[in-house]
Design a protein around this motif. Structure first.
Motif, PDB file in Angstrom:
ATOM      1  N   THR A   1      -5.595  15.965   1.482  1.00  0.00           N
ATOM      2  CA  THR A   1      -6.270  15.613   0.243  1.00  0.00           C
ATOM      3  C   THR A   1      -5.302  15.694  -0.928  1.00  0.00           C
ATOM      4  O   THR A   1      -4.221  16.294  -0.827  1.00  0.00           O
ATOM      5  CB  THR A   1      -7.455  16.552  -0.023  1.00  0.00           C
ATOM      6  N   LEU A   2      -5.695  15.116  -2.053  1.00  0.00           N
ATOM      7  CA  LEU A   2      -4.869  15.195  -3.252  1.00  0.00           C
ATOM      8  C   LEU A   2      -4.640  16.635  -3.681  1.00  0.00           C
ATOM      9  O   LEU A   2      -3.524  17.031  -4.034  1.00  0.00           O
ATOM     10  CB  LEU A   2      -5.544  14.422  -4.393  1.00  0.00           C
ATOM     11  N   SER A   3      -5.699  17.447  -3.648  1.00  0.00           N
ATOM     12  CA  SER A   3      -5.552  18.838  -4.074  1.00  0.00           C
ATOM     13  C   SER A   3      -4.642  19.604  -3.123  1.00  0.00           C
ATOM     14  O   SER A   3      -3.832  20.433  -3.549  1.00  0.00           O
ATOM     15  CB  SER A   3      -6.927  19.510  -4.158  1.00  0.00           C
ATOM     16  N   ALA A   4      -4.745  19.314  -1.824  1.00  0.00           N
ATOM     17  CA  ALA A   4      -3.861  19.980  -0.861  1.00  0.00           C
ATOM     18  C   ALA A   4      -2.417  19.544  -1.068  1.00  0.00           C
ATOM     19  O   ALA A   4      -1.487  20.342  -0.928  1.00  0.00           O
ATOM     20  CB  ALA A   4      -4.321  19.668   0.563  1.00  0.00           C
ATOM     21  N   TYR A   5      -2.225  18.265  -1.411  1.00  0.00           N
ATOM     22  CA  TYR A   5      -0.875  17.776  -1.680  1.00  0.00           C
ATOM     23  C   TYR A   5      -0.257  18.532  -2.856  1.00  0.00           C
ATOM     24  O   TYR A   5       0.869  19.033  -2.777  1.00  0.00           O
ATOM     25  CB  TYR A   5      -0.916  16.281  -1.985  1.00  0.00           C
TER      26      TYR A   5
ATOM     27  N   ALA B   1     -10.874   7.936  -6.812  1.00  0.00           N
ATOM     28  CA  ALA B   1     -11.406   7.992  -5.448  1.00  0.00           C
ATOM     29  C   ALA B   1     -10.552   7.142  -4.499  1.00  0.00           C
ATOM     30  O   ALA B   1     -10.321   7.519  -3.343  1.00  0.00           O
ATOM     31  CB  ALA B   1     -12.854   7.518  -5.431  1.00  0.00           C
ATOM     32  N   HIS B   2     -10.088   6.001  -5.003  1.00  0.00           N
ATOM     33  CA  HIS B   2      -9.213   5.143  -4.211  1.00  0.00           C
ATOM     34  C   HIS B   2      -7.918   5.878  -3.877  1.00  0.00           C
ATOM     35  O   HIS B   2      -7.459   5.876  -2.718  1.00  0.00           O
ATOM     36  CB  HIS B   2      -8.928   3.864  -5.001  1.00  0.00           C
ATOM     37  N   LEU B   3      -7.326   6.527  -4.864  1.00  0.00           N
ATOM     38  CA  LEU B   3      -6.103   7.293  -4.629  1.00  0.00           C
ATOM     39  C   LEU B   3      -6.351   8.412  -3.629  1.00  0.00           C
ATOM     40  O   LEU B   3      -5.525   8.676  -2.759  1.00  0.00           O
ATOM     41  CB  LEU B   3      -5.583   7.864  -5.946  1.00  0.00           C
ATOM     42  N   ALA B   4      -7.512   9.077  -3.745  1.00  0.00           N
ATOM     43  CA  ALA B   4      -7.829  10.168  -2.833  1.00  0.00           C
ATOM     44  C   ALA B   4      -7.922   9.667  -1.396  1.00  0.00           C
ATOM     45  O   ALA B   4      -7.417  10.314  -0.461  1.00  0.00           O
ATOM     46  CB  ALA B   4      -9.141  10.838  -3.247  1.00  0.00           C
ATOM     47  N   ARG B   5      -8.543   8.510  -1.195  1.00  0.00           N
ATOM     48  CA  ARG B   5      -8.663   7.956   0.156  1.00  0.00           C
ATOM     49  C   ARG B   5      -7.292   7.579   0.717  1.00  0.00           C
ATOM     50  O   ARG B   5      -6.985   7.839   1.885  1.00  0.00           O
ATOM     51  CB  ARG B   5      -9.576   6.718   0.143  1.00  0.00           C
ATOM     52  N   GLU B   6      -6.452   6.963  -0.121  1.00  0.00           N
ATOM     53  CA  GLU B   6      -5.125   6.565   0.328  1.00  0.00           C
ATOM     54  C   GLU B   6      -4.250   7.775   0.641  1.00  0.00           C
ATOM     55  O   GLU B   6      -3.461   7.759   1.591  1.00  0.00           O
ATOM     56  CB  GLU B   6      -4.450   5.700  -0.747  1.00  0.00           C
TER      57      GLU B   6
ATOM     58  N   ARG C   1       0.835  -1.206   0.000  1.00  0.00           N
ATOM     59  CA  ARG C   1       0.000   0.000   0.000  1.00  0.00           C
ATOM     60  C   ARG C   1       0.868   1.254   0.000  1.00  0.00           C
ATOM     61  O   ARG C   1       0.593   2.218  -0.733  1.00  0.00           O
ATOM     62  CB  ARG C   1      -0.901  -0.039   1.237  1.00  0.00           C
ATOM     63  N   ILE C   2       1.919   1.245   0.810  1.00  0.00           N
ATOM     64  CA  ILE C   2       2.816   2.396   0.884  1.00  0.00           C
ATOM     65  C   ILE C   2       3.550   2.602  -0.439  1.00  0.00           C
ATOM     66  O   ILE C   2       3.669   3.730  -0.934  1.00  0.00           O
ATOM     67  CB  ILE C   2       3.800   2.205   2.054  1.00  0.00           C
TER      68      ILE C   2
END
Length: 255
Positions: free
Chosen positions: A220-224, A207-212, A177-178
């Protein structure tokens, strides 16, 4: 300023960091690695993380050796799971020797080179890296399933889990997962759209990527993505965010 390059020790990375004033503290993402770190004269070990680690600044100069996944326990003399999600003074593992080594490195003209020499000497007296464990890392990093990986290396599920705990600090499913989130965020930093990065990295969908990302990076992805731009300017999303990490812990990517 952060700099890194391949170390003389096989599979390791040597990095240095000079902390700037008022520099923002950013979390460090897990990546399956462990670091031996020299920080203003003191030596410490960054264990394998399972979630993002937010460092507390206590030093201004750092040098570190980021070991390849699974290599550090043999060199440091402690199973990885004992250091999971921890930052530990090397003196807790090596006693007074660690304090003397830290002082010696501080007196060296090039602390990073002195730290690298220490790692090389310790590795020379340690067992050689286990090729089976390196095969496990390679297969999981390529997105192969855990059960298939266990069969390929000739281990039962329980054997693989036990050996993974000792070498990586957690089981093979967590390591997979990591490594997957690392693949995905590397693609995101290169400018690949979220949905495409998710599928190419092995996630089911965006959505899966966003949760991980939220679970492992703590944002969040956008914050990243925004953190990359803030850290390094408009082109930062295509560069490694590791350079903005105050205290790397073995990760090749930070949020």
């Amino acid at each position: 300023m952060y700099e890194e390059h391949p170390a003389l020790l096989d599979g390791a990375v040597l990095w240095t960091r000079a902390l700037r004033r008022a520099e923002p503290v950013r979390p460090v993402l897990p990546d399956g690695c462990m670091d031996l770190i020299w920080a203003d004269g003191s030596l410490l070990v960054a264990g394998p993380d399972t979630t993002a680690y937010v460092p507390g600044e206590t030093a201004t100069r750092y040098a570190g050796i980021r070991f390849a996944p699974g290599d550090a326990p043999g060199i440091l003399g402690v199973p990885a799971h004992e250091l999971r999600d921890r930052r530990v003074a090397l003196a807790e593992l090596w006693g007074g020797e660690a304090r003397r080594l830290g002082e010696r490195i501080a007196e060296a003209p090039d602390p990073a080179a002195a730290l690298e020499d220490l790692a090389l000497r310790r590795a020379a007296g340690a067992p050689a890296p286990d090729p089976l464990l390196r095969a496990v890392v390679a297969r999981l990093d390529a997105g192969r399933p855990v059960a298939e990986t266990a069969d390929a290396v000739g281990l039962g599920a329980r054997q693989l889990h036990r050996r993974s705990l000792e070498a990586f600090g957690y089981g093979p499913k967590t390591l997979a997962r990591i490594l997957r989130i690392q693949r995905a965020l590397t693609l995101v930093r290169a400018g690949v759209p979220y949905a495409a990065a998710a599928l190419r990295a092995g996630c089911a969908d965006q959505a899966h990527l966003a949760r991980e990302t939220r679970a492992l990076a703590g944002m969040t992805l956008s914050a990243y993505t925004a953190s990359l731009v803030v850290a390094g300017g408009a082109g930062a999303a295509g560069a490694s965010a590791k350079s903005e990490t105050p205290l790397p812990s073995g990760s090749v990517t930070t949020a």
